[in-house]
Scaffold this active site. Structure first.
Site, mmCIF file in Angstrom:
data_model
loop_
_atom_site.group_PDB
_atom_site.id
_atom_site.type_symbol
_atom_site.label_atom_id
_atom_site.label_comp_id
_atom_site.label_asym_id
_atom_site.label_seq_id
_atom_site.Cartn_x
_atom_site.Cartn_y
_atom_site.Cartn_z
ATOM 1 N N TYR A 58 1.042 -1.362 -0.004
ATOM 2 C CA TYR A 58 0.156 0.027 0.062
ATOM 3 C C TYR A 58 1.039 1.328 0.022
ATOM 4 C CZ TYR A 58 -3.945 -2.941 1.371
ATOM 5 O OH TYR A 58 -5.031 -3.732 1.453
ATOM 6 N N TYR A 87 -0.778 -10.397 -0.001
ATOM 7 C CA TYR A 87 0.172 -10.210 0.415
ATOM 8 C C TYR A 87 0.311 -10.854 1.946
ATOM 9 C CZ TYR A 87 -3.115 -6.687 2.745
ATOM 10 O OH TYR A 87 -4.138 -6.154 3.443
ATOM 11 N N ARG A 94 -3.101 -12.043 3.126
ATOM 12 C CA ARG A 94 -4.459 -11.879 2.822
ATOM 13 C C ARG A 94 -4.453 -11.810 1.351
ATOM 14 N NH1 ARG A 94 -7.581 -7.967 4.569
ATOM 15 N NH2 ARG A 94 -8.998 -9.018 3.745
ATOM 16 N N HIS A 97 -7.528 -8.094 -2.721
ATOM 17 C CA HIS A 97 -8.703 -7.461 -2.552
ATOM 18 C C HIS A 97 -8.728 -6.055 -2.571
ATOM 19 C CE1 HIS A 97 -6.318 -7.130 1.251
ATOM 20 N NE2 HIS A 97 -7.081 -6.306 1.449
ATOM 21 N N HIS A 99 -10.578 -2.395 -0.882
ATOM 22 C CA HIS A 99 -11.111 -1.937 0.219
ATOM 23 C C HIS A 99 -12.211 -0.764 -0.475
ATOM 24 C CE1 HIS A 99 -8.916 -3.306 3.701
ATOM 25 N NE2 HIS A 99 -7.804 -3.283 2.597
#
Length: 155
Positions: A58, A87, A94, A97, A99
């Site tokens: 991120y 990641y 995870r 995805h 958010h």
């Protein structure tokens, strides 16, 4: 509601295209609507969007792969981005995805994530729900999927 996670950052720019020059990754277009519980469109709803890049990272300094999108009069939105990567977290991963924090006047804010069919980590993720899995179709300019968000009245 679903997990906001530690990487949310308020103040993302208003835009619908997150792909920048030289950005690696498979282009991905998500379109859909924001509706009330009666299936009526919500004009001027805001979708706050953020996700990891193709390395599973991120942007914590700026607003790369972060945006706020407003729906049109028919409650429609289009997001043009890249498909994120899974990641590592602790001893697991995870799944890939995206958010979302979806809000509209007089409505409860929905915090959720959308996942990708076929990700090997979907079913080991405690926050994944089958109804949040996208099944993108291959198009000439990347992947494409649709999803409609539903916002209840604020209680």
């Amino acid at each position: 509601d679903n997990l906001e996670g530690p990487f949310y950052k308020p103040g993302a720019p208003v835009r619908s295209v997150l792909i920048e020059n030289g950005m690696r990754g498979t282009p991905f277009t998500l379109s859909g609507r924001v509706l009330n519980t009666k299936g009526r469109p919500l004009k001027d709803a805001i979708l706050d969007v953020w996700h990891a890049n193709v390395n599973g990272e991120y942007d914590l300094k700026g607003f790369t792969l972060r945006a706020r999108i407003h729906t049109d009069a028919a409650g429609k939105f289009v997001l043009r981005t890249i498909k994120p990567k899974h990641y590592p977290v602790g001893s697991g991963f995870r799944p890939a995805h995206i958010h979302f924090k979806v809000s509209a006047a007089g409505r409860a804010t929905l915090t959720t994530q959308l996942y990708f069919r076929g990700d090997p980590y979907n079913y080991s993720d405690p926050w994944m729900r089958p109804g949040l899995i996208l099944t993108p179709k291959e198009k000439s300019d990347g992947l494409e999927a649709r999803f409609d968000f539903v916002l209840p009245v604020r209680s």
